[in-house]
Enzyme design. Structure first.
Site, PDB file in Angstrom:
ATOM      1  N   HIS A  47      19.532   5.898   3.479  1.00 56.25           N
ATOM      2  CA  HIS A  47      18.814   6.207   2.245  1.00 56.25           C
ATOM      3  C   HIS A  47      18.276   7.641   2.278  1.00 56.25           C
ATOM      4  CE1 HIS A  47      16.096   5.716  -1.195  1.00 56.25           C
ATOM      5  NE2 HIS A  47      15.097   6.113  -0.429  1.00 56.25           N
ATOM      6  N   ARG A  92      17.525  17.749  -2.246  1.00 62.68           N
ATOM      7  CA  ARG A  92      17.625  19.004  -1.493  1.00 62.68           C
ATOM      8  C   ARG A  92      19.044  19.130  -0.962  1.00 62.68           C
ATOM      9  NH1 ARG A  92      13.510  16.131   0.246  1.00 62.68           N
ATOM     10  NH2 ARG A  92      14.825  15.356   1.930  1.00 62.68           N
ATOM     11  N   GLU A 104      13.272  -3.104  -0.548  1.00 64.96           N
ATOM     12  CA  GLU A 104      12.543  -2.949   0.714  1.00 64.96           C
ATOM     13  C   GLU A 104      12.115  -4.306   1.245  1.00 64.96           C
ATOM     14  OE1 GLU A 104       9.427  -0.057   0.840  1.00 64.96           O
ATOM     15  OE2 GLU A 104      10.380   1.288  -0.617  1.00 64.96           O
ATOM     16  N   ASP A 118       9.799  -1.420  -4.615  1.00 67.62           N
ATOM     17  CA  ASP A 118       8.955  -0.241  -4.797  1.00 67.62           C
ATOM     18  C   ASP A 118       9.514   0.595  -5.949  1.00 67.62           C
ATOM     19  OD1 ASP A 118       6.945   1.598  -4.246  1.00 67.62           O
ATOM     20  OD2 ASP A 118       8.205   2.729  -2.851  1.00 67.62           O
ATOM     21  N   GLN A 168       9.131  11.899 -10.088  1.00 66.81           N
ATOM     22  CA  GLN A 168       9.087  12.213  -8.658  1.00 66.81           C
ATOM     23  C   GLN A 168       9.608  13.614  -8.358  1.00 66.81           C
ATOM     24  OE1 GLN A 168      11.085   9.215  -6.327  1.00 66.81           O
ATOM     25  NE2 GLN A 168      10.768  10.231  -4.367  1.00 66.81           N
ATOM     26  N   LYS A 182       5.378   6.540  -8.311  1.00 64.74           N
ATOM     27  CA  LYS A 182       5.431   5.300  -7.538  1.00 64.74           C
ATOM     28  C   LYS A 182       4.294   4.344  -7.875  1.00 64.74           C
ATOM     29  CE  LYS A 182       8.653   6.480  -4.329  1.00 64.74           C
ATOM     30  NZ  LYS A 182       9.765   5.643  -3.871  1.00 64.74           N
ATOM     31  N   THR A 237      13.323   2.045   1.354  1.00 68.59           N
ATOM     32  CA  THR A 237      14.556   1.490   0.810  1.00 68.59           C
ATOM     33  C   THR A 237      15.562   1.215   1.919  1.00 68.59           C
ATOM     34  OG1 THR A 237      14.149   2.882  -1.095  1.00 68.59           O
ATOM     35  CG2 THR A 237      16.330   1.874  -0.934  1.00 68.59           C
TER      36      THR A 237
END
Lengths: 438, 438
Positions: B145, B154, B212, B244, B251, B264, B370
Site C-alpha cells: 500500500h 510522490r 484495515e 478508515d 488529503q 480522515k 490499509t
C-alpha cells in the site's frame, strides 16, 4: 462572541484581599476554572475557581445552596471532579455562573460570610486535568514558527503552499497530556544522523518545548454537522497554557509522510486554570492579514471574525535548570510572544476542524501550535531560538543550552493587559525533564 | 503470546446448533466480544459473546451466577455497557472467561439449560462501540500500500527512507469512530486541482475506503514505561475489522507537513465483534522480511516475534451501490487481501508506540493501515485499484467506479482458516456514504 458586562468592570474589587493586588493573575474579573483538592490528601477532586491566592471550592459552594436557577445548575455541574458536564452546558450556563460568582465574591457581597468558608489557599492545593480530554488536535497557527521551522526541515521549501489557505492541524495524543507539575523521562527513539546511512536508537538529543495556548471545547457538535464560523466560539469554553514537548531528532526521521508521532506523544503539559472566553472578552481585537496574502475562503471568513477575532494573550517562556534550582535561583526568561501573532483565529480553527463533519466533544483540546512572534527573540521553541541547535543560548548563571538537558524545568506564563481593563493571568504551566530510562 | 488449549480443539461442537454449521463466523472456537442490546429497544447496552447466529447476553449470564473465581470476576466486568474494564483485567482474566464460556456452550454442558435463557438472536440485536476509545492511532504497515500510494502522491519518491525502519503511524480521531452501520454525509473540504492556482471548497470528489484491521489494547502501560516487544501482546485484547474512510483530494492538499487531518476524521467504522488474540492463536505464523531489507532494530526484534508474529487474517472488501441495493443485488467483491502481508507485526506496533514512554490505555485502538497485498487486485483502497482514479473499475451490474458515489455501501469481511483448525470469522463492517450537506 462574548460581550462586555458588569463582570468585566475594571473597578470591581473582591472581599478576598489578595484578588485586588494589581499584579495577581486572578482578580475578580478573571474567575478561571480548575479541578483541585488539598495537596497530598485523598480528597475527591472537584471544580474550583481562582480568586487572588485562593480557590473557591465549588463543591462546598454548591452545598451551601446560595445560587438560584441556571447559576445553581451550572454550579452543580462545575463542582464535579471533572468539568466536562459543565463545559457541555454552553455559554448561557457558564455566563450565569460567572455572574453569580462575581456578585458573591465582590466587595460588600451579602454572600461573603457563606463563601468565606469555601476558600482554600492555592498554596495548599494540587490539581488534576480539568476535564477528560477525549481528543486533542494540534494546530500550527504561527506563520513565523512555520516559516522558521520549515526552513530548518526543508531549506528549499520552508512555507508550504497550503499554509495560508488552511489552518494546518493534526491529531495528537490525549492520554499523555498531564497537568502542570508533570515530569517525564527523556524519550527514547529512533533517529538518523544527517551523515548516517542507518538510524540508531537511544535517548533523544534534541528535546524541546513548544509555547502554545490550549483551547478547550465546551458544547460539542454532532457528527456530520459542521459549525459555521460565526457560531464557532459558542462551542469554545476557554483557554489555558500548553507546552507541547517535542523530540526534534525523532521528529525529523519519523514525520514523513504521515506527520509527527513519537516525537510528540510522550508528554504534553497544560496549566491547571482555564480562563473562559467570557473573561477574555475585553482583549478581543481586529484580525487581519497582509493585503498581499490570500484572503480566507468563505467558510473561514466573517465580518465578526475580522472585527474581533484577534486575542492578545501575552506569553512568556522561562527555564530553570537543575543547577539553578539547586542554588535557589529563579527561572530565567527565554522569550516572550503573544497569541495575537496567530495567523488563524480560534473561530477559524473550530470552523475548519468541523467543516467536514468531524464532531468535537466537551473537553476536547485544540493546541494553537507554537506561538512564535515575528522577531527571532520572540520564538516559542529552542529549535528556533538556537537556529536548529547551531547557536547555543547563554543563561545568566553561565550555563548554555541548545536543547533541553535532564533536570531542566520549563515554565510558561500568560496574561492579558490593556488600559481600561483589569489585567488577568493564566497562572503557569511547569514541566520537568527527567533522565532517560535506559 | 497465547498458546493452544482445549478451547481451540477443532472437534468441539456447541449445543447452539448454528455454531456447528462449518461456514459460520462464530463457532465455539471463536467467542468474540461486542456491546449489544435488542434492536430498537431502550435497553442498556451490555457485553455479549457471539455463538453461531446467537449472542450470549453476558449481563444475563452474570446474573445466573454460573461461573466461579476469576471467570466470574471477568464475566462481571464483561457484562458492563462497555468492555474497557474487562479489557483492563489482562490476559489471565480474558482466558479464564473464555474457558468457562467454552465449557458452558459446549455440547453436553451441564450449564446448557441455564445459558439457553441468555441467548438473543443476532438478527434481533443492535451494537454500540465495544468500548470507549480513548486514543486511536493509525499505522501504515502494508509496504505494498505504502509503495503504490506513495507513487501516486510522490511519483519521484514513493517509499520514503524511514519506511523499512519505523512502523510509521500517526494519531487519528477517536470521536468520529462508529460501529458497523455508520452512515455519514460526504465530507466538504478544501481541495486544489492539479492545474489550479488556488484551492476551492466543496464536496469531496475522491472519497475512498481503506481495508484495515483494528487492534484493541487491553491492559495499558504507565506513562514513561515502554512495553518490550516480548510482552507487547500481553497488552493486546483482540482484533476487529476497520474501514478508515479517506477523502483523497482533501488529503493531497492538506497533508504536508503534519499529516492527514480532515481527510480522515469525518468517520471511521469498526465491526462490532472483537476476536480475541487467544482465539487467533491457531493462525500465528513465522514472520520475516526479505533478506535484502534492513532487519529491525533490537527493540523491534525478538525470537518470538520472528517465530509467530505473523497472523493470517484473510480480508475482503465488497461494494453495494444504491442501484444494487434497490434491485436487491448482493454486494460485489472488489478485492481480497490478508493481514499476513503486513510489514510489521502487532507486537512491533505496540513496542514502537510505547518505546518513547507513550501510555496506552484499555480500549485504545490501533489501525493496521490499509492491508493491500502484493498484487494489484489485492489492493485495499480504490485509490490503488483505480490507479489514482485513472482506471475505473467495472461492476457486474454495468456501473463503474473510480471513487465512492453517494449511496455506496462498503462491506468488509474477514476470517481465518487453515487445515486442522476451526474456521473463525470477524463478522462484517458496513458503512454508507450519504449525500453531502451543502
Amino acid at each position: 462572541m462574548s460581550t462586555l458586562n458588569e463582570t468585566h468592570d475594571s473597578a470591581l474589587t473582591s472581599w478576598v484581599a489578595s484578588a485586588n493586588s494589581g499584579d495577581t493573575d486572578f482578580p475578580i474579573q478573571n474567575l478561571p476554572f480548575a479541578s483541585f483538592r488539598r495537596r497530598n490528601s485523598s480528597e475527591t477532586f472537584r471544580g474550583g475557581v481562582a480568586i487572588g491566592d485562593q480557590i473557591l471550592d465549588l463543591a462546598a459552594a454548591n452545598n451551601s445552596g446560595l445560587f438560584d436557577g441556571l447559576a445553581a445548575d451550572a454550579l452543580k455541574a462545575a463542582a464535579e471532579p471533572r468539568l466536562n458536564r459543565f463545559m457541555s452546558l454552553g455559554a448561557e450556563a457558564w455566563s450565569a455562573l460567572r455572574l453569580a460568582l462575581s456578585r458573591g465574591l465582590r466587595s460588600g457581597s451579602e454572600q461573603q460570610a457563606a463563601l468565606q468558608g469555601c476558600l482554600i489557599a492555592q498554596a495548599d492545593a494540587e490539581y488534576d486535568l480539568p476535564c477528560t480530554i477525549g481528543d486533542y488536535t494540534d494546530f500550527y497557527t504561527s506563520v513565523h514558527h512555520a516559516t522558521r521551522v520549515g526552513s530548518l526541515f526543508r531549506p528549499d521549501n520552508p512555507l508550504l503552499p497550503n499554509y495560508k489557505w488552511i489552518p494546518i492541524g493534526y491529531h495528537g495524543r490525549a492520554s499523555s497530556i498531564g497537568v502542570s507539575g508533570q515530569q517525564f523521562p527523556r524519550p527514547l527513539g529512533q533517529t538518523r544522523a544527517p551523515d548516517a546511512a542507518e538510524p540508531s536508537f537511544g535517548p533523544c538529543k534534541r528535546l524541546d518545548y513548544e509555547l502554545e495556548v490550549g483551547i478547550f471545547i465546551g458544547a460539542g457538535n454532532a457528527l456530520g454537522e459542521p459549525v459555521g464560523i460565526d457560531s464557532a466560539e459558542d462551542h469554545v469554553f476557554g483557554i489555558c497554557l500548553f507546552n507541547d514537548w517535542s523530540a526534534r531528532d525523532i521528529q525529523a526521521w519519523e514525520y514523513q509522510p504521515l506527520g509527527p508521532f513519537l516525537s510528540k506523544n510522550f508528554a504534553s503539559t497544560i496549566s491547571p486554570w482555564i480562563v473562559t472566553m467570557e473573561a477574555l472578552a475585553p482583549y478581543r481585537s481586529a484580525f487581519s492579514r497582509p493585503a498581499e496574502d490570500p484572503q480566507p475562503l468563505p467558510y473561514l471568513s466573517s465580518e465578526t471574525n475580522s472585527r474581533e477575532g484577534g486575542l492578545d494573550i501575552q506569553l512568556e517562556c522561562l527555564l530553570q535548570t537543575e543547577q539553578m534550582r539547586t542554588r535557589g535561583e529563579a527561572p530565567t526568561r527565554l522569550s516572550r510572544s503573544s497569541f495575537r501573532h496567530s495567523y488563524w483565529t480560534v473561530a477559524q480553527m473550530v470552523a475548519h476542524h468541523t467543516v467536514n463533519g468531524c464532531n468535537l466533544q466537551p473537553g476536547d483540546l485544540l493546541g494553537s501550535g507554537t506561538q512564535s512572534g515575528p522577531e527571532h527573540e520572540e520564538a516559542g521553541s529552542l529549535l528556533e531560538l538556537t537556529v536548529g541547535g547551531k547557536q547555543p543560548i547563554s543563561l545568566p548563571n553561565g550555563e548554555t543550552r541548545t536543547f533541553l538537558e535532564d533536570g531542566d524545568a520549563v515554565v510558561m506564563r500568560g496574561f492579558c493587559a490593556k488600559p481600561g481593563a483589569a489585567r488577568i493571568g493564566f497562572g503557569e504551566v511547569v514541566g520537568t525533564v527527567l533522565t532517560a530510562r535506559v
